[in-house]
Structure formats: structure tokens, C-alpha cells
Design a protein around this motif. Sequence first.
Motif, PDB file in Angstrom:
ATOM      1  N   GLY A 116       0.815  -1.206   0.000  1.00 41.01           N
ATOM      2  CA  GLY A 116       0.000   0.000   0.000  1.00 41.01           C
ATOM      3  C   GLY A 116       0.849   1.256   0.000  1.00 41.01           C
ATOM      4  N   LEU A 117       1.858   1.263   0.834  1.00 39.12           N
ATOM      5  CA  LEU A 117       2.729   2.440   0.899  1.00 39.12           C
ATOM      6  C   LEU A 117       3.504   2.597  -0.392  1.00 39.12           C
ATOM      7  CD1 LEU A 117       4.186   2.218   4.521  1.00 39.12           C
ATOM      8  CD2 LEU A 117       2.385   3.712   3.668  1.00 39.12           C
ATOM      9  N   ARG A 118       3.882   1.466  -0.941  1.00 36.23           N
ATOM     10  CA  ARG A 118       4.655   1.509  -2.187  1.00 36.23           C
ATOM     11  C   ARG A 118       3.799   2.138  -3.305  1.00 36.23           C
ATOM     12  NH1 ARG A 118       7.974  -2.680  -0.918  1.00 36.23           N
ATOM     13  NH2 ARG A 118       9.826  -1.390  -0.751  1.00 36.23           N
ATOM     14  N   ASP A 119       2.527   1.796  -3.290  1.00 41.39           N
ATOM     15  CA  ASP A 119       1.620   2.392  -4.275  1.00 41.39           C
ATOM     16  C   ASP A 119       1.567   3.904  -4.117  1.00 41.39           C
ATOM     17  OD1 ASP A 119       1.074  -0.102  -5.216  1.00 41.39           O
ATOM     18  OD2 ASP A 119      -0.869  -0.311  -4.194  1.00 41.39           O
ATOM     19  N   VAL A 120       1.454   4.338  -2.884  1.00 43.27           N
ATOM     20  CA  VAL A 120       1.379   5.771  -2.638  1.00 43.27           C
ATOM     21  C   VAL A 120       2.671   6.446  -3.106  1.00 43.27           C
ATOM     22  CG1 VAL A 120       1.103   7.568  -0.900  1.00 43.27           C
ATOM     23  CG2 VAL A 120      -0.127   5.414  -0.648  1.00 43.27           C
TER      24      VAL A 120
ATOM     25  N   VAL B 110      -0.805   9.275   4.018  1.00 48.51           N
ATOM     26  CA  VAL B 110      -0.948   7.823   3.882  1.00 48.51           C
ATOM     27  C   VAL B 110      -1.911   7.188   4.862  1.00 48.51           C
ATOM     28  CG1 VAL B 110       1.254   7.242   2.877  1.00 48.51           C
ATOM     29  CG2 VAL B 110       1.118   7.596   5.322  1.00 48.51           C
ATOM     30  N   ALA B 112      -4.813   5.879   4.598  1.00 47.36           N
ATOM     31  CA  ALA B 112      -5.382   4.615   4.142  1.00 47.36           C
ATOM     32  C   ALA B 112      -4.321   3.520   4.064  1.00 47.36           C
ATOM     33  CB  ALA B 112      -6.041   4.802   2.779  1.00 47.36           C
ATOM     34  N   ALA B 113      -3.188   3.883   3.460  1.00 46.40           N
ATOM     35  CA  ALA B 113      -2.163   2.878   3.224  1.00 46.40           C
ATOM     36  C   ALA B 113      -1.580   2.307   4.523  1.00 46.40           C
ATOM     37  CB  ALA B 113      -1.054   3.463   2.367  1.00 46.40           C
TER      38      ALA B 113
END
Lengths: 144, 144
Positions: A116-120, B110, B112-113
Motif C-alpha cells: 500500500g505504501l509503495r503504491d502511494v 498515507v 489509508a495505506a
Amino acid sequence: MNRTDYLQAAEAHCERRGCKLTALRRQVLELVLRHEGVVKAYQVLADLQKERGIAAPPTVYRALDFLVEQGLLHRVDALNGFVVCDHFECQHESMILVCETCGKVQEVDVIAALAGLRDVADAADFTLSRQNLTLTGLCKACRI
Amino acid sequence: MNRTDYLQAAEAHCERRGCKLTALRRQVLELVLRHEGVVKAYQVLADLQKERGIAAPPTVYRALDFLVEQGLLHRVDALNGFVVCDHFECQHESMILVCETCGKVQEVDVIAALAGLRDVADAADFTLSRQNLTLTGLCKACRI
DNA sequence: GGGCGAATGTTACTTTATAACATCAGTAGC
DNA sequence: GCTACTGATGTTATAAAGTAACATTCGCCC
């Protein structure tokens, strides 16, 4: 994994990576292993001095840097300290959880959760490297 | 948001939180604002000395600590530095992305992430506080 | 205008980290 | 065996980061 096995595995790990766990580095690693959780460089230095008489900061910092580079230790920026990593073999990414109250530290693997963080980060045009995050909060005992 | 508006908003923000953005604190905040990205405490100290003659470390550290507490700045542990936060109003959690090559820094939200990481922490019986993570990687320009 | 609490000033020091250069140990090639 | 190189360690000195403890000042309430 007991201490002896750990050290042996660490040695093999370095070997495989084309470098050497020298006597000094091994000694420093042992000193870190003797502590629960986070250790400070100057604590290691003091311990080292007890064992071998004299030693200067660079001696310890060089050894610690090496061990971090090999993945045997993680540096915990928030505490200016170091913790042993005991799954240095796998290509892991971890969270280091630091309790704000008692200071205890634990490491958890988070490869999946980092997606998820990588996506952000991607969305911000930024390529995340492998991470060892330090996150703070409350451990079970301190939560009450 | 320009600098003047920012400072005004910061002042109001402090007011609302029941404390004061005094002249000194405001001056320190301005000094941080003048830099792109991360600033070190001793850099701010030097700047402050240029403006007002003398100043000692505690003066700066106290102001910086205050500003961090109010959410106006984030401390970047990995760099022993500070960055301006420009969305101090919302209850955010952020990632601070630090490029390993050029050192540039950006902040991304971040909330959500972080859910994924929070789940992992929960599973480890650990309650994450609000986080401002520092993560490293490569920015667009340095990725090539 | 006296007293209180918060903010700032001041001094001194601790802790953390690194630069720069000297020395030593192992080893590859001769 | 000797030399020359490389990587590790020793040594000295100093830089950088952070804080403790106490003094002083400022704003405000009564």
C-alpha cells in the motif's frame, strides 16, 4: 536459534556475500546479542573496552556499520541504536515497533503490508527501496 | 500557500490549540520555511545567530520541539533534521520520502495505506500511534 | 504592584558520530 | 621468500547533535 547457531549462521551469511565476519566484527555482534532489544554504539564500546582494554569509537562504528550492511543488525534511527535481526537470510522488509512507554522493541515482517505504501510512493513518482521502518506505539503491557 | 499565509495559519492553529506562537517560535519557523526540505537544528541556530546576534542550542531546540508538538514541523529521525508540514490542520499521517541520492524530501499522506501496517502491528499485540514515517528510495530525477 | 507560570537566556556538559592518517594482516604474483 | 596491494583495524582529534540545570524575564491575573 541460540547464540552459537546464530553466530555460525551469520558467519556463513557473510561468507556467501563475499565478505568476512572477522574476529572483531564477531565480537561486536556478540556484544549486541547479549542485550535485549536496542543497544547504543557507546554501550557496545564500553562493553568492548571491558573485554579488550582499549577501543575507540571508530572501531565500534565500523563494525556496526558492517553488520548493518550485511543485514545482521538494523539501525533504529529514532533511538540512535541497533537491534539484532534474526531473519537476515530472507529478503525481508520489517517494521521495528518501539513502545513509547517502556521502550521495548520488536521486529515484524511486513512485505505484504508495504504494498500500500509503495503504491502511494509510486503515485508520488518515488521508488521505495527496501525498508526497515521504525514505528512507535504502545506494547501490550503498556496499553493497559 | 505562501509564507505569510502559512505563518498566519500557523499562528491561528496554535491559538486554537491553546498555546502561543511567540516571536521566537515564529522566527524559528520562518527560518525553517526558508529552506527547501530538511533543515538541521544547528543550521537554524546559525541562521538565528545571524539575525539576532547570540543564541544557544536550547533556544532553538525548544522552539523546534514546540513546533513539532504543534504539528507544524516533522522531525526526520533518519537525517537528524526537520521539515515543514504544510497540512498541519488535518489529522494526517504521512510518509516522508527521502531520496537516497539527492537527499530531496517530500511528504505524502498515507492514512489509508497505513491500515495494512496497523493490522500487522495489531497481530503483534502492538497499538501503533499516529505515524510520520521516514522512508527512503529514489526520486524521479535520480531514478534515471 | 505582587505573585505566578510560561518562555527565554545562559552555562556547561553529555552523547553521538566522523575525518584523517597510521599501522597491520593476509594474499596474489613474482 | 619478497613485494605490493587491499582491506581491516588502531589512533588521535574533533565535529555534530542534544540536554540538564539554573537564572532571568515577560505577560497576566488578582
